[in-house]
Design a protein around this motif. Structure first.
Motif, PDB file in Angstrom:
ATOM      1  N   UNK A 100      29.377  48.359 -23.987  1.00 53.36           N
ATOM      2  CA  UNK A 100      29.567  47.314 -24.638  1.00 53.36           C
ATOM      3  C   UNK A 100      29.985  47.857 -25.368  1.00 53.36           C
ATOM      4  N   UNK A 101      29.818  48.786 -26.498  1.00 54.48           N
ATOM      5  CA  UNK A 101      30.045  49.195 -27.559  1.00 54.48           C
ATOM      6  C   UNK A 101      31.107  48.945 -27.911  1.00 54.48           C
ATOM      7  N   UNK A 102      32.446  50.094 -26.599  1.00 53.20           N
ATOM      8  CA  UNK A 102      34.092  49.517 -26.778  1.00 53.20           C
ATOM      9  C   UNK A 102      34.253  48.066 -26.721  1.00 53.20           C
ATOM     10  N   UNK A 103      33.689  46.760 -26.634  1.00 52.73           N
ATOM     11  CA  UNK A 103      33.670  45.665 -26.067  1.00 52.73           C
ATOM     12  C   UNK A 103      34.072  45.568 -27.642  1.00 52.73           C
ATOM     13  N   UNK A 104      32.806  45.857 -28.381  1.00 58.49           N
ATOM     14  CA  UNK A 104      32.825  45.512 -29.484  1.00 58.49           C
ATOM     15  C   UNK A 104      34.030  45.938 -30.923  1.00 58.49           C
ATOM     16  N   UNK A 105      34.392  47.153 -30.284  1.00 58.15           N
ATOM     17  CA  UNK A 105      35.292  47.916 -31.274  1.00 58.15           C
ATOM     18  C   UNK A 105      37.008  47.089 -30.791  1.00 58.15           C
ATOM     19  N   UNK A 106      37.213  47.211 -29.294  1.00 56.38           N
ATOM     20  CA  UNK A 106      38.432  46.491 -29.102  1.00 56.38           C
ATOM     21  C   UNK A 106      38.320  44.556 -29.472  1.00 56.38           C
ATOM     22  N   UNK A 107      37.061  43.992 -29.184  1.00 59.99           N
ATOM     23  CA  UNK A 107      36.787  42.685 -29.979  1.00 59.99           C
ATOM     24  C   UNK A 107      38.053  42.724 -31.589  1.00 59.99           C
ATOM     25  N   UNK A 108      37.160  43.402 -32.239  1.00 56.66           N
ATOM     26  CA  UNK A 108      37.856  43.782 -34.085  1.00 56.66           C
ATOM     27  C   UNK A 108      39.375  44.578 -33.456  1.00 56.66           C
ATOM     28  N   UNK A 109      39.768  45.269 -33.229  1.00 54.68           N
ATOM     29  CA  UNK A 109      41.375  46.038 -32.971  1.00 54.68           C
ATOM     30  C   UNK A 109      42.269  44.352 -32.544  1.00 54.68           C
ATOM     31  N   UNK A 162      26.339  54.587 -35.003  1.00 53.74           N
ATOM     32  CA  UNK A 162      26.921  53.598 -36.568  1.00 53.74           C
ATOM     33  C   UNK A 162      28.641  54.047 -36.974  1.00 53.74           C
ATOM     34  N   UNK A 163      27.688  55.358 -37.110  1.00 52.17           N
ATOM     35  CA  UNK A 163      28.839  56.035 -37.671  1.00 52.17           C
ATOM     36  C   UNK A 163      30.530  56.735 -36.726  1.00 52.17           C
ATOM     37  N   UNK A 164      30.332  56.558 -35.268  1.00 50.68           N
ATOM     38  CA  UNK A 164      31.350  56.410 -34.450  1.00 50.68           C
ATOM     39  C   UNK A 164      32.191  55.438 -34.675  1.00 50.68           C
ATOM     40  N   UNK A 165      31.526  54.515 -34.528  1.00 52.03           N
ATOM     41  CA  UNK A 165      32.717  53.048 -34.773  1.00 52.03           C
ATOM     42  C   UNK A 165      33.370  52.734 -36.454  1.00 52.03           C
ATOM     43  N   UNK A 166      32.405  53.200 -37.570  1.00 48.97           N
ATOM     44  CA  UNK A 166      32.599  53.416 -38.552  1.00 48.97           C
ATOM     45  C   UNK A 166      33.878  54.062 -38.849  1.00 48.97           C
ATOM     46  N   UNK A 167      33.959  55.302 -37.679  1.00 45.73           N
ATOM     47  CA  UNK A 167      35.815  56.319 -38.066  1.00 45.73           C
ATOM     48  C   UNK A 167      36.398  55.615 -37.025  1.00 45.73           C
ATOM     49  N   UNK A 168      36.330  54.884 -35.771  1.00 47.86           N
ATOM     50  CA  UNK A 168      37.056  54.525 -35.268  1.00 47.86           C
ATOM     51  C   UNK A 168      37.537  53.106 -35.993  1.00 47.86           C
ATOM     52  N   UNK A 173      20.904  56.076 -32.984  1.00 44.97           N
ATOM     53  CA  UNK A 173      21.374  54.885 -33.386  1.00 44.97           C
ATOM     54  C   UNK A 173      23.166  55.372 -34.628  1.00 44.97           C
ATOM     55  N   UNK A 174      21.769  56.717 -35.213  1.00 42.87           N
ATOM     56  CA  UNK A 174      23.270  56.630 -36.427  1.00 42.87           C
ATOM     57  C   UNK A 174      24.500  57.079 -36.338  1.00 42.87           C
ATOM     58  N   UNK A 193      34.973  45.484 -41.345  1.00 42.04           N
ATOM     59  CA  UNK A 193      33.771  45.076 -40.695  1.00 42.04           C
ATOM     60  C   UNK A 193      33.079  45.765 -41.534  1.00 42.04           C
ATOM     61  N   UNK A 194      32.406  44.745 -42.614  1.00 40.19           N
ATOM     62  CA  UNK A 194      31.921  45.807 -42.846  1.00 40.19           C
ATOM     63  C   UNK A 194      29.983  46.975 -42.020  1.00 40.19           C
ATOM     64  N   UNK A 195      29.402  47.971 -43.046  1.00 39.84           N
ATOM     65  CA  UNK A 195      28.539  48.614 -42.458  1.00 39.84           C
ATOM     66  C   UNK A 195      27.433  47.524 -41.775  1.00 39.84           C
ATOM     67  N   UNK A 196      26.865  46.831 -42.628  1.00 42.76           N
ATOM     68  CA  UNK A 196      25.602  46.165 -42.190  1.00 42.76           C
ATOM     69  C   UNK A 196      26.314  45.453 -41.255  1.00 42.76           C
ATOM     70  N   UNK A 197      27.117  44.842 -40.843  1.00 42.44           N
ATOM     71  CA  UNK A 197      27.234  44.424 -39.191  1.00 42.44           C
ATOM     72  C   UNK A 197      27.707  45.188 -37.992  1.00 42.44           C
ATOM     73  N   UNK A 198      28.188  46.846 -38.489  1.00 36.73           N
ATOM     74  CA  UNK A 198      28.367  47.620 -37.383  1.00 36.73           C
ATOM     75  C   UNK A 198      26.838  47.608 -37.225  1.00 36.73           C
ATOM     76  N   UNK A 199      26.482  47.696 -38.558  1.00 35.18           N
ATOM     77  CA  UNK A 199      25.086  48.767 -37.777  1.00 35.18           C
ATOM     78  C   UNK A 199      24.093  47.207 -37.603  1.00 35.18           C
ATOM     79  N   UNK A 200      23.918  46.339 -37.335  1.00 35.05           N
ATOM     80  CA  UNK A 200      22.983  44.991 -37.292  1.00 35.05           C
ATOM     81  C   UNK A 200      23.826  44.801 -35.242  1.00 35.05           C
ATOM     82  N   UNK A 201      25.407  45.224 -35.278  1.00 37.48           N
ATOM     83  CA  UNK A 201      25.553  45.117 -33.673  1.00 37.48           C
ATOM     84  C   UNK A 201      24.714  46.359 -33.029  1.00 37.48           C
ATOM     85  N   UNK A 202      24.717  47.783 -33.201  1.00 35.01           N
ATOM     86  CA  UNK A 202      23.938  48.042 -33.000  1.00 35.01           C
ATOM     87  C   UNK A 202      22.354  47.978 -32.525  1.00 35.01           C
TER      88      UNK A 202
END
Length: 199
Positions: A162-171, A90-96, A86-87, A178-187
């Motif tokens: 699935x993780x890439x889909x979330x990232x690409x949609x936001x891009x 979350x860390x990967x998406x935040x960094x991306x 999980x961490x 996006x705040x960390x709380x939403x990223x964490x909820x998605x993960x």
């Protein structure tokens, strides 16, 4: 003088001359910074790099292929290895998101995705990149399997998608703040579907 002794011919041929390739990639990055995606052209890169267009097209069959290599060259996204999936995710998406938000690479990649909708060469380049990206993100999941966090039957490539889909949609919707709380909820939602029994 023999033709193969002529230093001007070193970049000719299917194999890349590393110095010439670096000069072209550096010129492509500079043109992108100065002119943006809309003003980016192989002609402008050739002029700046003092290279022939045929050489550029021999090594990069399209504008999209060249831009994709520029994107990969710019990409510096840390992939955490915290010992907990999980961490790590979350860390990967935040960094991306931060990388896309704080550098020109986010707009480059967004434009490449858009161009891939109508250009077969761009589409093929993007598909090749996505395959490698899926394998890379899949390694995070394989580490989690080895730790017993997720079931061994989980399809790592599918979860990576699935993780890439979330990232690409936001891009694509320019929502990279996006705040960390939403990223964490998605993960967390993804984790519920793949966690090993009892985890």
């Amino acid at each position: 003088m023999a033709a193969d002794a002529d230093p001007a011919r070193k970049s000719i041929g299917a194999r890349r001359n590393p110095d010439s390739a670096d000069a072209i990639l550096e010129a492509a990055e500079a043109v992108l910074v100065e002119a943006g995606y809309a003003g980016f052209s192989i002609e402008a890169v050739a002029r700046r790099a003092r290279a022939g267009k045929p050489t550029i097209y021999r090594w990069w069959p399209s504008k999209a292929a060249l831009l994709l290599e520029v994107y990969q060259r710019q990409k510096r996204v840390d992939v955490p290895d915290t010992g907990r999936l999980e961490e790590d995710l979350v860390g990967f998406l935040k960094n991306l998101f931060a990388h896309w938000r704080e550098t020109s690479s986010g707009s480059v990649f967004r434009s490449l995705i858009a161009e891939a909708q109508s250009d077969d060469t761009a589409s093929a380049s993007l598909a090749g990149y996505a395959l490698g990206r899926r394998s890379h993100t899949g390694q995070i999941l394989e580490r989690a399997k080895a730790r017993g966090e997720i079931g061994v039957d989980i399809d790592s490539a599918l979860v990576a998608d699935l993780i890439a889909s979330f990232a690409w949609k936001h891009l694509l919707t320019n929502r990279l703040d996006e705040d960390e709380a939403t990223i964490r909820k998605t993960v967390n939602y993804v984790m519920r579907g793949i966690a090993a029994p009892g985890k």
